[in-house]
Design an enzyme around this catalytic site. Structure first.
Site, short mmCIF file in Angstrom:
data_model
loop_
_atom_site.label_atom_id
_atom_site.label_comp_id
_atom_site.label_asym_id
_atom_site.label_seq_id
_atom_site.Cartn_x
_atom_site.Cartn_y
_atom_site.Cartn_z
N HIS B 60 0.85 -1.10 -0.40
CA HIS B 60 0.46 0.28 0.14
C HIS B 60 0.90 1.06 -0.29
CE1 HIS B 60 -4.04 1.93 1.30
NE2 HIS B 60 -3.91 2.10 0.88
N ASP B 152 -8.68 3.06 -3.50
CA ASP B 152 -7.96 3.39 -2.46
C ASP B 152 -8.64 5.24 -2.22
OD1 ASP B 152 -6.57 3.58 0.37
OD2 ASP B 152 -5.30 4.32 -0.65
N HIS B 179 -10.79 0.37 0.54
CA HIS B 179 -10.65 1.76 1.11
C HIS B 179 -11.97 2.11 2.10
CE1 HIS B 179 -9.42 5.86 2.06
NE2 HIS B 179 -10.90 6.11 2.97
N ASP B 305 0.58 2.36 3.52
CA ASP B 305 -0.07 3.45 2.94
C ASP B 305 1.01 4.71 3.13
OD1 ASP B 305 -2.21 5.13 2.31
OD2 ASP B 305 -3.33 4.52 3.84
N PHE B 323 -4.63 14.60 4.06
CA PHE B 323 -4.21 13.63 5.17
C PHE B 323 -3.11 13.07 4.62
CE2 PHE B 323 -9.03 13.74 5.32
CZ PHE B 323 -8.92 14.25 6.45
#
Lengths: 308, 445
Positions: B60, B152, B179, B305, B323
């Site tokens: 990810h 995602d 997600h 991530d 984010f």
């Protein structure tokens, strides 16, 4: 004893709060015409990015009384693009030669970030839903000034706790003086996780109202409610408003407070206000809060910016 | 290259190996693994006190190319990967334009090939434009090398679209990576709905906004029985649902990130945007539930991530800042120091979660050093101690919440297909003082 900037009340010790209150009392005792010089030669920038009348004027009067220069910097909020605000503001404030900045902003943390980029004191005049420290200080001052013993005092805060920066400052203003806080609101405006330790929560106003020595009303902040949190103001008012029906529930000698602006007919009815005006005019402290605001802000400015 | 690694300790759970080993690399493959290989006529490297692991697999990662090269490029992302011991990455399709067609998949593969560092496996979008409406041409993307599908950054909010996408992917044998976020619940939130977030007066994201979607996806999976993978889980409620799914015989895999495994909402402090990510950091109870689930295997994968953002973008007020945090260069030493050394995870479990398991899921040649496998290797020095400093990152971005943390267990060598890409913190093609490898290896006396 005092940090460089004032963003919140949790960073102040009880001794520091006491110092502010007694300095405010000192200014209140002085004659009206007397002026002071602790901010003499200092340029204080007032930058309010959200509508405000009382707080801004109150700060402005406090600065003038202390001999400081007021510089108003009001950015065109609507026309500015997000992301460029910060840099523009830094540059502007630096260019203005500010000795300190008093701000109001809708986004919590914006000025906290600025304070890391510009090495001058920042004083909050209300920050989004975060805190409004001088409001809470003036509230405590107003009660003390009335000779109210804060210890064991039962204070009920009613209203939109979720969106209230005043409530978030009051969380740190009452407990140091051992006052007992109860928060009352519909569940949607009073999530469990928001309630600090040692503070009670209630959903039904009528159950707790008879206990309250002080009933502190908060405005329902429609402008902060993107989502539909309440079906109608009328329904809110019926459940949480201080109206004629609830008059008999109020404790004898109760004090009513409100940070303003008051929505008459929502938080409190015209009838109740008329009743108090006729029968016990000293019970409603709204105007006194506003008056005391100047003295408390003078004290804050003096202690934070004036070198004591 | 031909090389013998000797004197080190090998952890290769997939191959059932945990202990001292000699590893012989010939060309781009592992030729042999044994306690002692006897005399071999190749240069060797003495790894006394170090450990040898199959290269890490991070399924990810946001590489930002095409479209946001100011944040990261495929090359800088791959440099960050090998610096962190990661030899294979799967990159998410929310680029600009998004990877919702075979051309972008080809472009990413081509750029990765040119960078010649880590192996890059693109994840294609589930829906066209990542808009959640029409299913993207999955088969075409799979033909060009897409290894899974995800929107995602956005959930597929429409359950009917998600159902059909999962059904469609069934035919391709590739995972759908979800997600999990109910946007109507998360609406506008930026922090966890906990004491800290409420006290800061910021709009909140409740755990239910994740768990509701986890539940939905599990129920869809119950009917479809495809390959479902749940990305970056953050809430203990989601873990409870995984437990239920196992009991109900629903096959699913899930991942957790190092930041959710190690931090709580307190990390946000006074509006620190480096701790702003989606899903948000939650409570210690959530963190411990994730740690336990990782140990027990309900969450079988660690993924970073890795979400690069420019300093100027993160240097904004909390509501406006984007984010995401980066993770490729800190993940392994973080997990080593805070989980393995703390006894929360064994080395073999860490290797399984961060290499073998994601390799199996994506069905890529990685995750084990069996003879014949590609020589994708990371050598870790458990004693190597270093303070995290964004300035030293190979990533183009520095948005880490771990700045200043003193960590151990840094990778000291990363090899991909038998070629050394990282040596003692220097990355091939990126560090000017990257050494001539021949000169640093010993040859047999």
């Amino acid at each position: 004893m005092f940090p460089k900037s004032l963003f919140n009340l949790n960073q102040l010790t009880t001794a520091a709060i006491e110092e502010i209150l007694s300095r405010a009392a000192y200014y209140k005792k002085k004659r009206k015409k007397e002026s002071f010089s602790s901010l003499k030669g200092k340029n204080i920038v007032l930058t309010f990015w959200e509508p405000s009348t009382r707080t801004r004027v109150s700060f402005e009067m406090a600065i003038r009384k202390l001999g400081g220069n007021v510089i108003n910097y009001s950015p065109e909020i609507s026309s500015e693009k997000k992301g460029e605000n910060l840099k523009d503001t830094v540059n502007t404030l630096a260019a203005l030669g500010a000795d300190a900045v008093i701000f109001r902003h809708s986004s919590p943390g914006f000025f906290n970030l600025l304070s890391q980029l510009i090495d001058i004191p920042f004083i909050s005049g209300g920050e989004g839903c975060y805190q409004h420290p001088t409001q809470a200080l003036l509230d405590i001052f107003t009660l003390r000034d009335r000779g109210v013993e804060l210890s064991q005092l039962k204070v009920i805060i009613v209203g939109d706790i979720l969106h209230s920066r005043v409530a978030r400052s009051l969380f740190y203003a009452f407990p140091p003086f051992s006052a007992e806080l109860t928060l009352v609101a519909p569940p949607v405006l009073l999530p469990e996780e928001l309630v600090p330790r040692g503070v009670s929560r209630a959903y039904h106003l009528d159950e707790v109202l008879p206990e309250g020595d002080v009933v502190y009303l908060l405005r329902v902040q429609r402008e902060r409610q993107g989502k539909n949190l309440l079906p109608s103001l009328a329904e809110y008012s019926a459940l949480y408003g201080i109206n004629e029906k609830r008059l008999p529930l109020l404790k004898k000698g109760v004090l009513l407070m409100h940070p303003g602006p008051v929505n008459v007919g929502t938080e409190i009815s015209r009838g109740v206000l008329d009743y108090f005006e006729k029968n016990c005019p000293g019970s409603v402290l709204f105007q006194e809060q506003v008056r005391n605001g100047v003295f408390v802000r003078m004290a804050v400015l003096d202690l934070f910016l004036g070198g004591g | 290259m031909d090389l013998l690694l000797k004197g080190g300790v090998l952890h290769d759970p997939e191959n059932g190996w945990e202990g001292p080993a000699e590893v012989l690399i010939r060309g781009n493959k592992i030729e042999a693994v044994s306690l002692s290989l006897g005399p071999v006529d190749v240069p060797f490297w003495d790894l006394q006190g170090k450990i040898i692991l199959p290269g890490l697999v991070d399924m990810h990662v946001h590489l930002r190319e095409p479209g946001n090269e100011g944040k990261e490029t495929i090359a800088t992302g791959c440099a960050a990967a090998v610096a962190g011991g990661v030899t294979s990455i799967a990159c998410m399709p929310n680029t600009d334009p998004p990877a919702d067609n075979k051309e972008i998949i080809c472009y990413i593969k081509e750029r990765a090939k040119r960078a010649d560092l880590a192996k890059v496996y693109p994840i294609g979008a589930i829906t066209r434009g990542i808009k959640g409406k029409e299913i993207a041409p999955m088969w075409e993307m799979a033909q060009e090398g897409a290894k899974g599908f995800s929107d995602d950054g956005n959930p597929v909010s429409d359950s009917g679209v998600m159902l059909r996408a999962m059904q469609y992917a069934l035919n391709l044998g590739l995972p759908v990576i979800s997600h999990c976020e109910d946007l109507s619940l998360a609406a506008g939130g930026v922090v966890h709905a906990g004491n800290h977030g409420y006290r800061l007066g910021l709009p909140v994201i409740s755990p239910a906004s994740e768990a509701v979607m986890v539940a939905r996806d599990l129920l869809l999976q119950k009917e479809i029985k495809g390959k479902l993978h749940l990305a970056h889980l953050s809430a203990r409620e989601s873990v409870e649902l995984l437990r239920w799914a196992k009991g109900a015989g629903i096959s699913v895999s899930a991942e957790a990130t190092p930041h959710h495994l190690l931090l709580t909402e307190e990390a946000v402090g006074n509006f620190k945007t480096e701790a702003k990510m989606n899903p948000p950091l939650r409570t210690s109870a959530d963190r411990e539930a994730l740690q336990r689930a990782l140990k027990e295997g309900f969450i079988g994968v660690i993924a970073t991530d890795h979400a690069p953002h420019r300093l100027q973008e993160k240097e904004d007020d909390f509501l406006s800042a984007p984010f995401g945090v980066i993770g490729l260069e800190t993940a392994f030493p973080l997990l080593w120091t805070k989980m393995v050394e703390e006894g929360l995870l064994t080395v073999s479990e860490l290797v399984d979660r961060f290499s073998s398991a994601p390799a199996r899921l994506l069905d890529i040649p990685a995750g084990s050093l069996k003879p014949g496998a590609p020589a994708d290797i990371v050598v870790v020095d458990p004693q190597a101690e270093q303070v995290v400093s964004g300035e030293r990152f190979f990533s183009r971005s520095r948005n880490t919440p771990f700045e200043g943390w003193r960590l151990k267990g840094y990778p000291v060598m990363t090899m991909v297909d038998g070629d050394i890409k990282m040596w003692q913190g220097k990355v091939k093609g990126f560090s000017e003082d990257f050494p001539e490898i021949k000169s640093i290896l010993q040859t047999r006396r």
